[in-house]
Design a protein around this motif. Structure first.
Motif, PDB file in Angstrom:
ATOM      1  N   GLN A 251       0.794  -1.128  -0.160  1.00 60.48           N
ATOM      2  CA  GLN A 251       0.062  -0.007  -0.238  1.00 60.48           C
ATOM      3  C   GLN A 251       1.049   1.302   0.094  1.00 60.48           C
ATOM      4  O   GLN A 251       1.602   1.575   0.979  1.00 60.48           O
ATOM      5  CB  GLN A 251      -0.914  -0.191   1.306  1.00 60.48           C
ATOM      6  N   ASN A 252       0.857   1.844  -1.133  1.00 62.70           N
ATOM      7  CA  ASN A 252       2.026   3.045  -1.262  1.00 62.70           C
ATOM      8  C   ASN A 252       1.422   4.279  -1.330  1.00 62.70           C
ATOM      9  O   ASN A 252       2.198   5.382  -1.801  1.00 62.70           O
ATOM     10  CB  ASN A 252       2.654   2.577  -2.547  1.00 62.70           C
ATOM     11  N   ASP A 253       0.127   4.540  -1.102  1.00 59.91           N
ATOM     12  CA  ASP A 253      -0.634   5.918  -0.917  1.00 59.91           C
ATOM     13  C   ASP A 253      -0.411   6.424   0.537  1.00 59.91           C
ATOM     14  O   ASP A 253      -0.886   5.968   1.424  1.00 59.91           O
ATOM     15  CB  ASP A 253      -2.110   5.660  -1.240  1.00 59.91           C
ATOM     16  N   SER A 254       0.659   7.547   0.620  1.00 54.86           N
ATOM     17  CA  SER A 254       0.746   7.971   1.668  1.00 54.86           C
ATOM     18  C   SER A 254      -0.260   8.629   2.449  1.00 54.86           C
ATOM     19  O   SER A 254      -0.292   8.681   3.834  1.00 54.86           O
ATOM     20  CB  SER A 254       2.107   9.042   1.906  1.00 54.86           C
ATOM     21  N   TYR A 259      -1.319   2.932   4.605  1.00 53.37           N
ATOM     22  CA  TYR A 259       0.126   3.308   4.023  1.00 53.37           C
ATOM     23  C   TYR A 259       0.880   2.316   4.512  1.00 53.37           C
ATOM     24  O   TYR A 259       1.019   2.227   6.050  1.00 53.37           O
ATOM     25  CB  TYR A 259       0.458   4.635   4.342  1.00 53.37           C
TER      26      TYR A 259
END
Length: 596
Positions: A251-254, A259
């Motif tokens: 999960q790379n959405d800050s 995240y």
């Protein structure tokens, strides 16, 4: 004509029989074969359970004859403990007044179909032969199974047995588990399903799971270190790249509350804490062995993501899913601030091991204090306050690793006593051969207990045993993690008793590694359920997803193989060589993840 000639007939899967009406051939799903009379006694008592894998049978619409074997959905390990249901269908009928036995399935397929257990099918065919020819004085029927194990219980092992077990395991991984995904990504299948078809074949489980992939990278990394095989180094790196890529797994959405977390399966936003923990543990080990720090930042971010979705008491929900677990205003802060306690080492213990290792590498107290609090609460609650998953033994086995890591960090009398008590509880279940016996706790504390009715068999996850005393060990949930735990505990304490237990377990695992030329996709693997009295793979196959004969890449085969490698190398999982590097990452990631 047969009666006039005083002949006895055994007729198998017939197209027609006088006075019997057959339906269309039908396959079994969860049904097993059960002895429904005393025809095979005393070798095979009434209600004894057998596996006729891949069974196709002819349903009998009207049958008034005596049935000696039936197919039915029944609960039990060896015996149908709740009796036979009304829906049982005849598999072996005796036609009276004729000397005729009619099998509605192919009983003679017992070698190719890998029917089990072996001694039961030997008893069946010896009885059938004696019935056909009462004057027969032949010896007991014996055969070599198409899928067997490496050696007998008392056979002397070669001095290089562990090195050979590791070599065969790596060969299995290389030949039968790797795949190339879209875009050239290198992945690993979950393993092979438990279901065995009529030709004895098991199909691959092709799900791409983050834990299975990263744990397999660790195996190839160890093969690189031990054998200097550059192909293994490349393979380990390639498959770690896959598991730490986004959006496949990370999960790379800050801006997302998820995240940093790692998906359970490819693009599947479900986050089990224990699965994330094994991704982290194996990635840390593999990165060190490969001499590559490219995954460190993502690994540490994943640790912090799990930490910030854990409660103040140090416990985390068994799993979280995105977006449902974060709906109605629940961000990660909700889980950080909301009191929550769930004393279930299966789900919690390996995250605690990760936290303790991360503390030792970074010195960040946020990893240590809540983890120690949770471990204390868990130890004080043993045994009556423990939730168990598929069995109580597996919960004990899971606790040993974090306690060994805790002792590395703080060697106190209390911490030593905690580790000693859990190891002692585990060793109570160790058999002379090195197997760890499964044991269940109070049913009201169990998440996936043995089926409590015939109808419940095969409907959910379940234990391999039906009742305490069934001679089974679980290589998916217990033995594998016990092997790792004892290895780390023996190294942390120097306790000769633990080293002896670890050595005995190593010998046991060398002996029961699968050996098969007929089914090479199993050769070198370990399956889930082993009966240490019969000395063959057998168990109650009630688990709906991971039943008795499954061969998991992650969990089972990766950790067993990797501990063999550690033993050859004189290595342990717990290692602090990356400390300076992790400390330099820590402050920036603490701010980024708002864990301050």
């Amino acid at each position: 004509m047969a009666q006039q000639k005083n002949l006895r007939l055994y007729v198998e899967f017939p197209s027609a029989v006088p006075d019997l009406t057959f339906g269309d051939p039908k396959p079994t799903e969860w049904e097993r074969v059960v002895a429904s009379s005393d025809f095979f006694a005393p070798e095979l008592e009434k209600d004894r359970i057998l596996a006729l894998h891949g069974c196709w049978f002819l349903p009998v619409e009207r049958a008034h004859q005596q049935a000696h074997l039936v197919v039915a959905r029944v609960a039990g390990y060896d015996k149908a403990v709740y009796g036979l249901p009304e829906a049982a269908s005849p598999i072996l009928l005796e036609l009276q007044p004729y000397h005729v036995l009619v099998a509605t399935s192919k009983l003679s397929h017992f070698i190719t179909g890998r029917y089990g257990p072996t001694e039961a099918w030997s008893a069946i065919w010896n009885r059938l032969i004696r019935w056909l020819d009462p004057d027969c004085e032949s010896e007991s029927l014996r055969w070599e199974s198409d899928v067997r194990i490496r050696s007998g219980q008392y056979d002397k092992l070669d001095s290089d047995a562990e090195a050979e077990a590791f070599r065969r395991s790596v060969q299995w991984f290389r030949d039968y588990t790797l795949f190339t995904a879209w875009g050239g990504k290198k992945g690993v299948i979950e393993g092979y399903e438990s279901k065995i078809d009529h030709n004895g074949k098991q199909l691959p489980l092709t799900t791409a799971r983050a834990d299975c992939i990263s744990e397999t990278a660790m195996v190839f990394a160890y093969e690189w270190v031990l054998c200097q095989n550059p192909a293994s180094r490349r393979t380990a790196s390639d498959i770690l790249d896959f598991v730490w890529s986004s959006p496949d797994f990370v999960q790379n959405d800050s801006a997302s509350p998820a995240y940093g977390l790692v998906n359970w399966y490819q693009r599947g936003p479900i986050f089990y804490g224990d699965d994330n923990a094994r991704v982290v543990l194996s990635s840390m080990a593999a990165g060190r062995l490969l001499g590559n720090d490219k995954w460190d930042e993502k690994v540490l971010r994943c640790l912090l993501a799990n930490l910030r979705t854990s409660s103040p008491e140090g416990f985390r929900p068994n799993w979280l899913g995105y977006p449902d677990s974060f709906s109605n205003g629940r961000g990660w802060q909700y889980y950080r601030d909301t009191p929550f306690v769930r004393i279930a080492p299966h789900y919690q213990a390996y995250l605690w091991a990760c936290n303790l290792w991360a503390y030792a590498l970074t010195g960040f107290d946020g990893f240590l204090t809540p983890t120690k609090k949770a471990i204390r609460m868990t130890m004080e609650a043993y045994p009556h306050g423990w939730r168990w998953t598929n069995g109580l033994t597996q919960e004990i086995a899971r606790m040993i690793l974090p306690l060994a890591f805790l002792l590395r960090i703080e060697d106190t009398p209390e911490h030593r006593s905690w580790l000693d008590s859990m190891c002692s509880e585990l060793l109570k279940q160790m058999q002379p051969c090195g197997a760890i016996a499964e044991r269940i706790g109070p049913l009201e504390n169990g998440s996936y207990p043995p089926p409590q009715s015939n109808e419940a068999y095969g409907t959910r996850e379940a234990s391999l045993l039906q009742a305490n005393g069934d001679p089974v060990c679980d290589l998916l949930y217990t033995t594998n993690f016990a092997f790792l735990g004892l290895h780390e505990a023996a190294a942390a304490t120097g306790d000769a008793r633990l080293l002896e237990a670890e050595n005995r377990m190593a010998d046991f695992l060398c002996r029961i590694q699968v050996n098969s030329s007929k089914h090479p996709y199993l050769n070198g693997a370990w399956m889930r359920s082993f009966d240490y009295n019969r000395w063959e793979y057998w168990g109650s196959s009630a688990d709906a997803g991971w039943a008795a004969w499954c061969a998991e890449t992650g969990w089972t085969n990766t950790w067993i193989s990797s501990v063999f490698a550690m033993r050859q190398q004189g290595d342990q999982l717990f290692d602090l060589s990356a400390s300076e590097r992790w400390k330099s990452l820590m402050q920036r990631l603490l701010k980024e993840m708002e864990v301050m």
